[in-house]
Scaffold this motif. Structure first.
Motif, mmCIF file in Angstrom:
data_model
loop_
_atom_site.group_PDB
_atom_site.id
_atom_site.type_symbol
_atom_site.label_atom_id
_atom_site.label_comp_id
_atom_site.label_asym_id
_atom_site.label_seq_id
_atom_site.Cartn_x
_atom_site.Cartn_y
_atom_site.Cartn_z
ATOM 1 N N LYS A 81 0.829 -1.205 0.000
ATOM 2 C CA LYS A 81 0.000 0.000 0.000
ATOM 3 C C LYS A 81 0.860 1.250 0.000
ATOM 4 O O LYS A 81 0.539 2.240 -0.674
ATOM 5 N N ARG A 82 1.964 1.196 0.713
ATOM 6 C CA ARG A 82 2.868 2.336 0.759
ATOM 7 C C ARG A 82 3.515 2.589 -0.595
ATOM 8 O O ARG A 82 3.681 3.728 -1.022
ATOM 9 N N ALA A 83 3.877 1.524 -1.283
ATOM 10 C CA ALA A 83 4.482 1.653 -2.612
ATOM 11 C C ALA A 83 3.505 2.245 -3.613
ATOM 12 O O ALA A 83 3.901 2.960 -4.537
ATOM 13 N N SER A 84 2.206 1.966 -3.424
ATOM 14 C CA SER A 84 1.200 2.475 -4.370
ATOM 15 C C SER A 84 1.015 3.988 -4.260
ATOM 16 O O SER A 84 0.450 4.612 -5.162
ATOM 17 N N TYR A 85 1.495 4.589 -3.174
ATOM 18 C CA TYR A 85 1.360 6.035 -3.018
ATOM 19 C C TYR A 85 2.253 6.812 -3.992
ATOM 20 O O TYR A 85 2.061 8.014 -4.189
ATOM 21 N N PHE A 86 3.242 6.153 -4.586
ATOM 22 C CA PHE A 86 4.215 6.862 -5.409
ATOM 23 C C PHE A 86 4.231 6.358 -6.852
ATOM 24 O O PHE A 86 5.255 6.380 -7.510
ATOM 25 N N THR A 87 3.089 5.893 -7.323
ATOM 26 C CA THR A 87 2.933 5.587 -8.736
ATOM 27 C C THR A 87 2.727 6.885 -9.512
ATOM 28 O O THR A 87 2.513 7.951 -8.924
ATOM 29 N N ILE A 88 2.793 6.797 -10.840
ATOM 30 C CA ILE A 88 2.602 7.980 -11.688
ATOM 31 C C ILE A 88 1.248 8.618 -11.424
ATOM 32 O O ILE A 88 1.119 9.850 -11.335
ATOM 33 N N ARG A 89 0.246 7.794 -11.236
ATOM 34 C CA ARG A 89 -1.105 8.303 -10.970
ATOM 35 C C ARG A 89 -1.154 9.082 -9.662
ATOM 36 O O ARG A 89 -1.756 10.161 -9.588
ATOM 37 N N GLU A 90 -0.502 8.550 -8.622
ATOM 38 C CA GLU A 90 -0.523 9.216 -7.323
ATOM 39 C C GLU A 90 0.308 10.496 -7.337
ATOM 40 O O GLU A 90 -0.039 11.475 -6.670
ATOM 41 N N ILE A 91 1.413 10.489 -8.095
ATOM 42 C CA ILE A 91 2.227 11.700 -8.205
ATOM 43 C C ILE A 91 1.434 12.817 -8.881
ATOM 44 O O ILE A 91 1.456 13.970 -8.429
ATOM 45 N N CYS A 92 0.726 12.461 -9.942
ATOM 46 C CA CYS A 92 -0.132 13.454 -10.617
ATOM 47 C C CYS A 92 -1.238 13.926 -9.677
ATOM 48 O O CYS A 92 -1.575 15.114 -9.653
ATOM 49 N N GLY A 93 -1.774 12.991 -8.879
ATOM 50 C CA GLY A 93 -2.794 13.373 -7.909
ATOM 51 C C GLY A 93 -2.250 14.330 -6.871
ATOM 52 O O GLY A 93 -2.932 15.271 -6.444
ATOM 53 N N GLY A 94 -0.997 14.117 -6.444
ATOM 54 C CA GLY A 94 -0.367 15.027 -5.495
ATOM 55 C C GLY A 94 -0.171 16.417 -6.067
ATOM 56 O O GLY A 94 -0.382 17.427 -5.388
ATOM 57 N N LEU A 95 0.218 16.490 -7.344
ATOM 58 C CA LEU A 95 0.382 17.784 -8.005
ATOM 59 C C LEU A 95 -0.953 18.516 -8.109
ATOM 60 O O LEU A 95 -1.045 19.732 -7.888
ATOM 61 N N ILE A 96 -2.002 17.768 -8.441
ATOM 62 C CA ILE A 96 -3.340 18.373 -8.540
ATOM 63 C C ILE A 96 -3.810 18.863 -7.177
ATOM 64 O O ILE A 96 -4.396 19.949 -7.058
ATOM 65 N N LEU A 97 -3.540 18.067 -6.141
ATOM 66 C CA LEU A 97 -3.934 18.462 -4.786
ATOM 67 C C LEU A 97 -3.242 19.765 -4.371
ATOM 68 O O LEU A 97 -3.868 20.663 -3.797
ATOM 69 N N GLN A 98 -1.958 19.884 -4.691
ATOM 70 C CA GLN A 98 -1.230 21.116 -4.360
ATOM 71 C C GLN A 98 -1.748 22.302 -5.171
ATOM 72 O O GLN A 98 -1.843 23.419 -4.655
ATOM 73 N N LEU A 99 -2.090 22.056 -6.432
ATOM 74 C CA LEU A 99 -2.646 23.131 -7.267
ATOM 75 C C LEU A 99 -3.986 23.605 -6.713
ATOM 76 O O LEU A 99 -4.245 24.813 -6.637
ATOM 77 N N LEU A 100 -4.822 22.660 -6.302
ATOM 78 C CA LEU A 100 -6.127 23.026 -5.736
ATOM 79 C C LEU A 100 -5.958 23.804 -4.430
ATOM 80 O O LEU A 100 -6.699 24.764 -4.178
ATOM 81 N N CYS A 101 -4.995 23.408 -3.610
ATOM 82 C CA CYS A 101 -4.739 24.138 -2.364
ATOM 83 C C CYS A 101 -4.246 25.554 -2.652
ATOM 84 O O CYS A 101 -4.636 26.508 -1.972
ATOM 85 N N THR A 102 -3.406 25.687 -3.683
ATOM 86 C CA THR A 102 -2.918 27.016 -4.062
ATOM 87 C C THR A 102 -4.076 27.901 -4.515
ATOM 88 O O THR A 102 -4.164 29.078 -4.121
ATOM 89 N N LEU A 103 -4.972 27.341 -5.324
ATOM 90 C CA LEU A 103 -6.136 28.106 -5.785
ATOM 91 C C LEU A 103 -7.058 28.457 -4.618
ATOM 92 O O LEU A 103 -7.632 29.554 -4.582
ATOM 93 N N LEU A 104 -7.186 27.544 -3.662
ATOM 94 C CA LEU A 104 -8.022 27.813 -2.487
ATOM 95 C C LEU A 104 -7.438 28.943 -1.660
ATOM 96 O O LEU A 104 -8.166 29.857 -1.243
ATOM 97 N N TYR A 105 -6.134 28.909 -1.424
ATOM 98 C CA TYR A 105 -5.488 29.986 -0.670
ATOM 99 C C TYR A 105 -5.611 31.321 -1.417
ATOM 100 O O TYR A 105 -5.825 32.366 -0.795
ATOM 101 N N ALA A 106 -5.464 31.286 -2.742
ATOM 102 C CA ALA A 106 -5.600 32.511 -3.529
ATOM 103 C C ALA A 106 -7.019 33.064 -3.418
ATOM 104 O O ALA A 106 -7.225 34.279 -3.284
ATOM 105 N N PHE A 107 -7.999 32.174 -3.439
ATOM 106 C CA PHE A 107 -9.398 32.602 -3.300
ATOM 107 C C PHE A 107 -9.642 33.220 -1.931
ATOM 108 O O PHE A 107 -10.308 34.264 -1.817
ATOM 109 N N VAL A 108 -9.086 32.616 -0.885
ATOM 110 C CA VAL A 108 -9.236 33.160 0.468
ATOM 111 C C VAL A 108 -8.571 34.534 0.566
ATOM 112 O O VAL A 108 -9.112 35.463 1.189
#
Length: 236
Positions: A81-108
């Protein structure tokens, strides 16, 4: 009875906090020698974001270093399960999560009074800085899936003791940065006519100082607990 003392965990905590405080110190030193503070909110003409990014990455590498001794206690299922956190899909998901947080902070920031069109770059830099101090370390440590679980107050099953220690310290970093950035807005409307009152300089400085204060508070708690254990052992 003497309290249980985890020497490795304490070392990890103190090294982690030292990196956090050193990052803020480097940022403040850079700002001190920066002649034009107007560029502080610029994405390309300021080194604040790269410095903070490097500091957070070093803390994650430190957690990885200490977690090597904890891997032997994980089951095979937890390892998978730990290894699955760092697949290409999860890395892209992490980038999207950070982008969404950046947009949320900008909105605030905009909701709280930041200019919408005139200072969009400065707002983005401030939001990106807050993301690096709050969400990014968890994404770097646990991947997109693990970070999303933490965002919903759920601890991943595959987390090691050292990673759990790092997550606890990330909270002080995040709370200090958010409260500091918000507190920095207090000086903006004052009629002092200072260059450093221009947006987002007080908020960036506030986020850095708030981060430092949060880590100093965490450090004082750790040192107090360590001294308490030492005194109990000495009495016994």
């Amino acid at each position: 009875m003497a309290m249980k003392f985890d020497q490795q965990k304490t070392k990890h905590q103190l090294f982690h906090l030292s990196v956090s405080l050193a990052t803020v110190l480097v940022c403040m030193t850079y700002m001190q020698f920066q002649r034009n503070w107007v560029n502080l909110g610029s994405l390309w003409n300021s080194l604040i974001v790269p410095i903070v990014f490097t500091g957070e990455l070093l803390k994650v590498l430190l957690a990885r270093y200490y977690s090597r001794w904890d891997d032997s206690f994980l089951t095979q299922k937890q390892r998978q399960k730990r290894a699955s956190y760092f697949t290409i899909r999860e890395i892209c998901g992490g980038l999207i999560l950070q982008l969404l947080c950046t947009l949320l902070y900008a909105f605030v920031c905009i909701i709280l009074g930041a200019p919408v069109l005139q200072s969009y770059e400065q707002t983005f830099v401030l939001a990106l800085l807050l993301t690096l101090q709050t969400t990014s370390p968890t994404v770097f440590l646990l991947g997109g899936g693990g970070a999303l679980q933490v965002c919903f107050c759920e601890k991943p099953d595959s987390i090691t003791k050292s990673e759990d220690t790092a997550l606890g310290l990330f909270k002080y970093n995040a709370l200090g940065a958010i409260l500091g950035a918000w507190a920095g807005s207090v000086v903006a409307p004052l009629d002092w006519d200072r260059d450093w009152q221009a947006y987002p300089i007080p908020n960036v400085v506030g986020a850095l100082l708030g981060c430092a204060l949060g880590n100093i508070y965490a450090c004082s708690r750790i040192l107090y607990a360590t001294a308490k254990v030492y005194m109990n052992r000495k009495r016994n």
